[in-house]
Design a protein around this motif. Structure first.
Motif, PDB file in Angstrom:
ATOM      1  N   TYR A  87       0.844  -1.208   0.000  1.00 65.27           N
ATOM      2  CA  TYR A  87       0.000   0.000   0.000  1.00 65.27           C
ATOM      3  C   TYR A  87       0.876   1.255   0.000  1.00 65.27           C
ATOM      4  O   TYR A  87       0.658   2.190  -0.770  1.00 65.27           O
ATOM      5  CB  TYR A  87      -0.909  -0.046   1.238  1.00 65.27           C
ATOM      6  N   ASN A  90       2.741   1.734  -3.233  1.00 65.43           N
ATOM      7  CA  ASN A  90       1.844   2.188  -4.291  1.00 65.43           C
ATOM      8  C   ASN A  90       1.574   3.690  -4.222  1.00 65.43           C
ATOM      9  O   ASN A  90       1.452   4.353  -5.245  1.00 65.43           O
ATOM     10  CB  ASN A  90       0.533   1.404  -4.195  1.00 65.43           C
ATOM     11  N   LEU A 106       1.547  -5.368 -21.842  1.00 67.34           N
ATOM     12  CA  LEU A 106       0.703  -4.185 -21.655  1.00 67.34           C
ATOM     13  C   LEU A 106       1.182  -3.058 -22.577  1.00 67.34           C
ATOM     14  O   LEU A 106       2.388  -2.940 -22.849  1.00 67.34           O
ATOM     15  CB  LEU A 106       0.766  -3.707 -20.202  1.00 67.34           C
ATOM     16  N   THR A 107       0.225  -2.248 -22.999  1.00 72.25           N
ATOM     17  CA  THR A 107       0.591  -1.103 -23.842  1.00 72.25           C
ATOM     18  C   THR A 107       1.260  -0.042 -22.969  1.00 72.25           C
ATOM     19  O   THR A 107       1.256  -0.142 -21.729  1.00 72.25           O
ATOM     20  CB  THR A 107      -0.657  -0.486 -24.495  1.00 72.25           C
ATOM     21  N   GLU A 110      -1.248   1.283 -20.570  1.00 70.45           N
ATOM     22  CA  GLU A 110      -1.574   0.343 -19.480  1.00 70.45           C
ATOM     23  C   GLU A 110      -0.419   0.206 -18.486  1.00 70.45           C
ATOM     24  O   GLU A 110      -0.645   0.043 -17.283  1.00 70.45           O
ATOM     25  CB  GLU A 110      -1.919  -1.029 -20.066  1.00 70.45           C
ATOM     26  N   GLU A 113      -0.591   3.146 -16.321  1.00 70.40           N
ATOM     27  CA  GLU A 113      -1.831   3.084 -15.533  1.00 70.40           C
ATOM     28  C   GLU A 113      -1.727   2.081 -14.363  1.00 70.40           C
ATOM     29  O   GLU A 113      -2.442   2.178 -13.364  1.00 70.40           O
ATOM     30  CB  GLU A 113      -2.964   2.637 -16.482  1.00 70.40           C
ATOM     31  N   LEU A 114      -0.789   1.110 -14.524  1.00 71.37           N
ATOM     32  CA  LEU A 114      -0.763  -0.039 -13.617  1.00 71.37           C
ATOM     33  C   LEU A 114      -0.794   0.332 -12.120  1.00 71.37           C
ATOM     34  O   LEU A 114      -1.653  -0.166 -11.376  1.00 71.37           O
ATOM     35  CB  LEU A 114       0.465  -0.902 -13.944  1.00 71.37           C
ATOM     36  N   PRO A 115       0.106   1.218 -11.631  1.00 73.24           N
ATOM     37  CA  PRO A 115       0.052   1.502 -10.184  1.00 73.24           C
ATOM     38  C   PRO A 115      -1.270   2.143  -9.759  1.00 73.24           C
ATOM     39  O   PRO A 115      -1.718   1.938  -8.635  1.00 73.24           O
ATOM     40  CB  PRO A 115       1.224   2.463  -9.958  1.00 73.24           C
ATOM     41  N   THR A 117      -4.182   1.409 -11.005  1.00 72.22           N
ATOM     42  CA  THR A 117      -5.253   0.403 -10.923  1.00 72.22           C
ATOM     43  C   THR A 117      -5.266  -0.247  -9.536  1.00 72.22           C
ATOM     44  O   THR A 117      -6.313  -0.659  -9.057  1.00 72.22           O
ATOM     45  CB  THR A 117      -5.091  -0.704 -11.984  1.00 72.22           C
ATOM     46  N   TYR A 118      -4.089  -0.333  -8.906  1.00 75.38           N
ATOM     47  CA  TYR A 118      -4.053  -0.927  -7.566  1.00 75.38           C
ATOM     48  C   TYR A 118      -4.643   0.006  -6.513  1.00 75.38           C
ATOM     49  O   TYR A 118      -4.872  -0.390  -5.389  1.00 75.38           O
ATOM     50  CB  TYR A 118      -2.617  -1.303  -7.192  1.00 75.38           C
ATOM     51  N   LYS A 120      -7.483   1.485  -7.068  1.00 75.32           N
ATOM     52  CA  LYS A 120      -8.926   1.463  -7.358  1.00 75.32           C
ATOM     53  C   LYS A 120      -9.428   2.879  -7.653  1.00 75.32           C
ATOM     54  O   LYS A 120     -10.495   3.296  -7.232  1.00 75.32           O
ATOM     55  CB  LYS A 120      -9.712   0.832  -6.205  1.00 75.32           C
ATOM     56  N   ARG A 126      -7.950   8.222 -13.562  1.00 75.90           N
ATOM     57  CA  ARG A 126      -6.784   7.426 -13.921  1.00 75.90           C
ATOM     58  C   ARG A 126      -6.260   7.865 -15.286  1.00 75.90           C
ATOM     59  O   ARG A 126      -5.068   8.099 -15.476  1.00 75.90           O
ATOM     60  CB  ARG A 126      -7.220   5.961 -13.970  1.00 75.90           C
ATOM     61  N   ARG A 162       5.452   6.134 -15.538  1.00 73.15           N
ATOM     62  CA  ARG A 162       4.765   5.215 -14.619  1.00 73.15           C
ATOM     63  C   ARG A 162       5.098   5.580 -13.168  1.00 73.15           C
ATOM     64  O   ARG A 162       4.244   5.513 -12.288  1.00 73.15           O
ATOM     65  CB  ARG A 162       5.201   3.777 -14.909  1.00 73.15           C
TER      66      ARG A 162
END
Lengths: 230, 810
Positions: A87, A90, A106-107, A110, A113-115, A117-118, A120, A126, A162
């Motif tokens: 947590y 992130n 992943l593109t 994406e 975006e990954l961190p 998405t965790y 929420k 996002r 990222r």
């Protein structure tokens, strides 16, 4: 110890790291005392095997010290569970790796975006954060590309996007130019400098003195100990 | 745990980007699910589905046990008494399979009818597809019933092209004109869905309506009244049996009840359970294989998972991501499996034992239940092959995995992969041993001493018309002429007439008394009774081991003679010469026993089953019998050419002699032997197919693990080569490792086989469930395949260039 520009963000007191392999004890870090303030740009330098990456892993909550205390943004991280560590990573920490570590399936969009998405986070927010980060590193026109379709320099810029998309308290960069040629390496260093100018706190591991000089402060390690901090 | 749509989307994309991995994983699990879905579809239709009759759980059949203890059929007086005295049946009926000859619609044809009495259609709860069904009033328990018939749906389609004006049309059956009053729905019938039509028993001539000791294959069945349990019904019918016996005499047979389902499903439950178990084993191997593949794929994902962890993914996020891929593989495998099952069910039905009744096969259809089963199994398999790798991968060492160029070594994961292969080998061994035991059984059955030689013998049923059968001259004349003409067909070495053929599932039993034993019901011994022409023993290859065979001089008016078999000789005259002794099973018009002299002893013939010695068989000469057998005789031709080549000529001869005689059941005697081995053959075929699949999957597993080990240990191999190891040493190093895993799997498999193959014991013949030959051969065979599977990676290992791998970062 360097002077502080802001509040203490990271405080390491007497950090030790001992690796036990079979019956051999290896002291990777010994009695590390280090403070990093908000807005700092710190370079951790030293020869190969001196414990730079181990120190960065402990700061990034990827590893735990054998002894000593570590306070991040005023909170001790000693007793965090793995889920709590995840947590904190992130939300507070952004990583930039030597090998970029983008996910091949992943593109670009994406990956950045990954961190988020965790967390929420709602989709619209996002998307806004991802585009903002990609524009910041000049890669907004490559959102649908896959990492394998990008050059090394471009991949590292995406990795930087990222790292900053989540607006972390600190960016941890582990040899960010290690896999790049000098031109692309220079470009990434310029990008980090710009981020720092805009207020980011950066802690970078490097063995290259030329890049260490980009930082405001250089901490030199040797055999797991801080031998110079200026 | 949270499954987001995004995870599934990524999983699909990841699989598309790795088509070989995806194809192998989906194909492996898909084919295993196909095998399971196919077998489940069969199992569901045959075992799980209720019979296609209303409230089928209330239907029972009434078996009949003679006072001698042998099962017999239901006599009509017993039918009446049991029907009238019971307190448990709502309705009651009986029927006998009856071969009839259909004429007037092209060439004469043999058809299969049920001659019924009582209320069979009401009892079964059937409704007509067209017209109406026969009423209890039309099916009386005495002569004089109306000549009406209900035809099956198949017969309607075949003979009337499904025309609705069939009602009221006529059929000439055994020279009698029957009116069609109704058509049954498709795929139903009793006792077989393939029964052609149903006629009142009261239309058949010369039945023993009032002879309690005489029966002709009639079978009783009934519907229990609501709320009556099978146990209660059994008790009540036992009471009824004893009451009737008290009134009619001690030799009266007794009723025994069993459910209709048990009667119809019968012996097929065991083989189907076995085959279902076998496909579950195949599925387990496939799951282990895909689990192994996923672990291997996981090795490539260490860094990705570590990056996700560094970016804040919790373990549950990682597990759900990995499970999503497992579920995508599983669902696609499930869909593939359901599709293949849909296409293959019919083919598998063709491989099922002939003993599976057509009535039940008609219920075997790929339905929504099959699809739900396929997807259910797929998801279950997905959890199995996804969960363990997912949890293992979630334990990724973040620091180690993020290092540039690092390859994380995880002994635990390697052990898990090896354990999966050991499990695959063990399961494959169990399946292969099971199929090995069945193959050996089949071999024993093929070589069993049958007592006759089935090679190059053509057989056929040639029932004559009622009119021709009415006189001794009529039926004897026709058959003598037919036999004589058939014997001179080119390629025919000898021709014989016989009442019974071995293994045809048809018998005639008579009560026998040897000389000196009072002829009373209590002393009767039921024996197989066969009426044959003198050429029978030569034509069927049944050796006469003592005395003589029949000759043309054994005719009406001469001394009455009989030939017995070895079993009878040993049982009746164990220490004496059987030849010359007298036996009787007939009486003359004054009810005085008629004795025959034993003139020969024939080899025992396996008449009922290949696996069991036959009951005593007694042969009587064709021309020395008073009974008119013309409606049930068979002809047998021993040929010097393939039997099928004589079939056309035989038909021509029969048609020339009497066009109203249908030639049916035209087949080589070998067919009857093959059919008798049918259950063993089909179980062996299917088990061997499943065993081969298991072997292939296990070999793939060994190949995969060894390939992976070679890749992982390139540096070690490079060092070994640098230190002087030659190709042979490297190959030995790799294959020894594979053999170690195989040996462990074989040991586990042998232990499991000892425990599990005893379930096969009912299907084995002269082979023990722990046959050491099969165990040894299969184990050695499996080890050889494992060696072969390991050889390819081993060869690759010899090509490792020490200069290249030792210069790489370690």
């Amino acid at each position: 110890m360097a002077s502080s520009n802001g509040e203490t963000l990271i405080k390491l007191d007497g950090i030790k790291k001992v690796f036990l392999t079979d019956e051999v004890e290896t002291h990777a870090l010994s009695e590390i005392h280090l403070n990093i303030n908000e807005g700092d740009y710190v370079a951790i330098a030293g020869p190969s095997g001196c414990g730079k990456t181990t120190l960065l892993s402990i700061i990034g909550l990827l590893d735990t010290p054998s002894a000593g205390s570590y306070t991040l943004a005023g909170e001790s991280v000693a007793n965090l569970t793995p889920a709590q560590q995840a947590y904190v990573r992130n939300r507070q920490i952004g990583f930039i790796f030597q090998a970029f570590n983008l996910i091949g399936d992943l593109t670009v969009f994406e990956n950045v975006e990954l961190p988020l998405t965790y967390r929420k986070m709602p989709t619209a927010e996002r998307r806004e954060r991802v585009m903002e980060a990609l524009e910041r590193v000049g890669m907004a026109h490559r959102t649908k590309h896959y990492p394998s379709q990008l050059s090394g320099g471009q991949q590292q810029r995406v990795a930087v996007a990222r790292a900053i998309a989540g607006k972390p308290a600190i960016l941890l960069a582990d040899e960010p130019t290690g896999n790049l040629d000098s031109k692309n390496g220079g470009a990434v260093m310029d990008l980090l400098k710009e981020l720092h100018k805009d207020g980011s706190t950066i802690c970078m591991v490097t063995h290259d003195p030329r890049y260490a000089e980009h930082a405001d402060r250089e901490v030199h390690l040797f055999d797991g100990q801080v031998v110079q901090d200026n | 745990m949270r499954f987001s749509l995004k995870n599934f989307r990524y999983a699909v994309r990841a699989l598309r980007r790795r088509p070989t991995y995806a194809a192998v994983a989906i194909g492996t699990i898909g084919l295993a699910i196909a095998a399971n879905t196919t077998m489940f579809t069969v199992f569901n239709g045959v075992i799980l589905q209720p019979l296609p009759f209303r409230d089928a759980d209330r239907l029972v059949t009434i078996d009949v046990r003679a006072h001698t203890g042998f099962p017999i059929s239901l006599s009509l007086p017993n039918y009446r008494d049991w029907r009238d005295k019971n307190r448990v049946f709502e309705s009651f009926a009986a029927g006998a399979d009856w071969g009839m000859t259909l004429t007037g619609r092209g060439p004469a044809q043999a058809i299969y009818a049920l001659a019924a009495v009582g209320d069979p259609f009401g009892t079964l709860g059937l409704r007509p597809h067209l017209g109406r069904l026969l009423t209890p009033e039309e099916l009386p328990d005495h002569e004089g019933a109306p000549f009406v018939t209900v035809i099956s749906h198949g017969f309607w389609q075949q003979h009337f092209g499904g025309q609705t004006d069939v009602l009221g049309q006529s059929l000439v059956l055994d020279d009698q004109v029957y009116t069609i009053v109704g058509v049954l729905p498709p795929d139903v019938g009793f006792p077989q869905a393939s029964m052609d039509l149903y006629v009142p028993m009261g239309t058949l001539p010369n039945l023993p309506w009032d002879v309690r000791s005489s029966s002709f294959g009639t079978r009783g069945f009934g519907r229990l009244a609501s709320g009556v349990s099978l146990e209660t019904a059994r008790e009540d019918m036992a009471r009824v049996g004893q009451e009737v016996r008290a009134e009619a005499g001690d030799d009266t047979a007794l009723p025994e009840l069993r459910t209709l389902s048990e009667f119809i499903v019968g012996d097929v439950k065991t083989p189907l359970n076995l085959l279902m178990g076998a496909v579950v084993f195949v599925l387990l191997i496939a799951v282990a294989n895909v689990g192994n593949l996923m672990l291997a794929r996981g090795e490539d994902r260490y860094r990705e998972l570590a990056v996700r962890g560094a970016l804040g993914a919790a373990k549950t996020d990682v597990v759900s991501l990995l499970l999503a891929e497992a579920f995508v593989i599983a669902i696609m495998g499930g869909l593939l499996g359901a599709g293949v099952a849909y296409l293959s069910v019919e083919a598998v039905m063709g491989l099922l034992p002939a003993q599976v009744p057509a009535l039940l096969l008609a219920q075997v259809k790929v339905s929504w239940t099959s699809l739900v089963f396929a997807l259910g199994v797929a998801l279950g398999a997905g959890v199995l092959f996804g969960l363990v790798p997912a949890f293992r991968m979630a334990r990724t060492d973040l620091v180690g995995s993020l290092k540039s160029g690092a390859r994380t070594t995880d002994q635990g994961r390697e052990r898990l992969r090896s354990a999966l292969v050991v499990g695959e080998v063990a399961i494959a061994l169990v399946l292969l041993i099971a199929s090995g035991l069945m193959l050996r059984t089949l071999d024993k059955l093929r070589n069993v001493d049958k007592g006759f030689n089935p090679e190059s013998v053509l057989t056929a049923s040639v029932p004559i018309s009622k009119e021709r059968n009415a006189t001794r001259e009529g039926w004897l004349g026709f058959y003598s002429e037919l036999r004589g003409e058939a014997a001179v067909i080119p390629g025919v070495r000898s021709a014989a007439m016989t009442l019974l053929l071995p293994l045809e599932d048809r018998s005639w039993e008579m009560g026998l008394h040897p000389e000196g034993v009072p002829v009373t019901p209590e002393t009767t011994q039921s024996v197989l009774y066969n009426v044959v022409s003198p050429e029978y023993f030569e034509t069927l290859g049944v050796p006469i081991i003592r005395g003589r065979g029949f000759t043309s001089s054994d005719r009406q008016g001469s001394n009455l003679v009989a030939i017995i078999d070895e079993t009878m000789a040993e049982r009746f005259w164990p220490d004496a010469e059987p030849l010359g002794h007298q036996i009787t099973f007939e009486t003359d018009s004054a009810s005085t026993p008629v004795y025959r002299t034993v003139v020969g002893v024939a080899r025992n013939v396996r008449h009922y089953e290949l696996t069991e010695p036959s009951r005593i068989q007694v042969y009587v000469p064709f021309e020395q019998t008073g009974v008119r057998w013309g409606m049930g005789l068979r002809i047998a031709l021993r040929t010097s050419v393939p039997p099928s080549q004589a079939a056309g000529s035989l038909r021509e001869v029969v048609t020339r002699l009497d066009p109203s005689v249908p030639v049916s059941r035209l087949q080589p005697l070998d067919n009857l032997v093959e059919r008798a081995m049918g259950q063993s053959t089909s179980i062996t075929r299917l088990l061997t197919a499943f065993g081969a699949s298991a072997l292939a999957l296990a070999a793939l597993g060994i190949f995969g693990v060894m390939s992976y080990a070679v890749t992982r240990r390139q540096r070690e191999i490079g060092i070994r080569i640098a230190l002087g190891a030659g190709a042979a040493e490297v190959i030995r190093w790799v294959t020894t490792r594979a053999l170690r895993l195989t040996a462990l799997g074989v040991m586990l498999g042998l232990v499991a086989s000892v425990a599990l193959t005893r379930m096969l014991s009912g299907l084995l013949y002269e082979v023990t469930p722990i046959d050491p030959v099969v165990f040894a051969i299969v184990s050695a065979g499996l080890a050889s395949v494992a060696l072969l599977a390991a050889y390819l990676p081993a060869r690759r290992a010899t090509r490792v260039d020490p200069v290249v791998v030792l210069s790489e970062e370690g």
